[in-house]
Design an enzyme around this catalytic site. Structure first.
Site, PDB file in Angstrom:
ATOM      1  N   HIS A 129       0.506 -11.750   1.909  1.00 10.94           N
ATOM      2  CA  HIS A 129      -0.524 -10.990   1.198  1.00 10.94           C
ATOM      3  C   HIS A 129      -1.225 -11.785   0.089  1.00 10.94           C
ATOM      4  CE1 HIS A 129      -1.665  -6.560   0.215  1.00 10.94           C
ATOM      5  NE2 HIS A 129      -2.677  -7.372   0.011  1.00 10.94           N
ATOM      6  N   TYR A 131       0.832  -1.213   0.000  1.00  8.73           N
ATOM      7  CA  TYR A 131       0.000   0.000   0.000  1.00  8.73           C
ATOM      8  C   TYR A 131       0.866   1.262   0.000  1.00  8.73           C
ATOM      9  CZ  TYR A 131      -3.835  -3.131   1.567  1.00  8.73           C
ATOM     10  OH  TYR A 131      -4.763  -4.137   1.699  1.00  8.73           O
TER      11      TYR A 131
END
Length: 267
Positions: free
Chosen positions: A97, A39
């Site tokens: 992730h 992110y």
């Protein structure tokens, strides 16, 4: 449950926007924050927490390891870098992730390296994200289900992922739902809006209440304090069996996130 049922997400938020979002969320009562290396906002999240003056012990902080750092010699150093950006000695939860099956990573080795990070005290809990049943089973076989705190998966009224969710429940692994509002697509749904009217609520609150009532954790994000407050109120909504049934009928396998090379074969 290990994962708090309600948190604030930071996907696609950066710079001052994410700082304001986190500070607003903390000011209205959120105490769980979800971020990830990819992110690119861990430093801003760390700054927002520091400026909020909320003591670290009150917070539940999650980050996720990106595929570039899956090699055994890179994972722990990358997590240490995340901790530095987040201004903390340890996070509460660290996830892999994406399983990235086409990139040739060994899930067993990956999970063992992550468990080593937990042993070193860098993270209190560990888990996975975007894993299908077969890959979740590989993670379990590698380190034991008791070490897999959650599988964070895309899950909304349009993508209910029932088979995977039931498997996780049977393994005593928390389900964390992301994209619960399907990029806002559920907001105009007539079924959800009809239910919302009965509860003097919004379609967003009904979608979140549905996920909470299924026993899932949710991590919606918002840049507006009014939306952050409204999302929290989903916790006070009790849906009837008929309403839950009506939402169950909205399933359409409406997947929003499916990156090539990173995503598995979905169940």
């Amino acid at each position: 449950m290990i994962v708090p049922q309600f948190g604030v997400g930071t996907f696609r938020l950066s710079g001052q926007t994410v700082i304001d979002s986190i500070k607003n969320a903390l000011s209205v009562g959120y105490r769980a924050i979800d971020t990830a290396q990819i992110y690119g906002n861990e430093a801003e999240v760390g700054q927002a927490i520091a400026e909020s003056k909320i003591v670290r012990e009150e917070l539940f902080l999650t980050t996720k390891i990106w595929a570039d750092h899956y090699a055994p010699d890179k994972l722990i150093p990358s997590l240490k870098e995340s901790l530095s950006k987040l201004r903390t000695d340890a996070v509460d939860l660290t996830l892999i992730h994406w399983p990235a099956p086409q990139m040739g990573f060994n899930i067993s080795e990956l999970m063992q390296t992550l468990l080593e990070a937990k042993t070193q005290g860098l993270t209190q809990h560990i888990g996975i994200s975007n894993f299908n049943i077969a890959l979740t089973q590989q993670a379990i076989d590698s380190i034991g289900a008791e070490h897999v705190a959650t599988n964070q998966i895309e899950l909304s009224p349009y993508l209910q992922n029932a088979k995977l969710a039931e498997f996780l429940k049977a393994q005593n692994i928390d389900v964390t739902s992301y994209m619960t509002l399907a990029y806002g697509k559920v907001l105009n749904d007539p079924v959800l809006n009809d239910i919302a009217q009965h509860h003097q609520a919004s379609a967003a609150q009904i979608a979140l209440a549905w996920a909470l009532q299924k026993g899932y954790s949710v991590i919606p994000s918002s840049t507006k304090i009014a939306h952050l407050k409204a999302n929290l109120r989903a916790q006070d909504i009790q849906l009837s069996d008929e309403e839950m049934q009506a939402i169950a009928s909205l399933e359409r396998n409406g997947r929003e996130v499916n990156p090539e090379k990173l995503a598995p074969e979905w169940d």
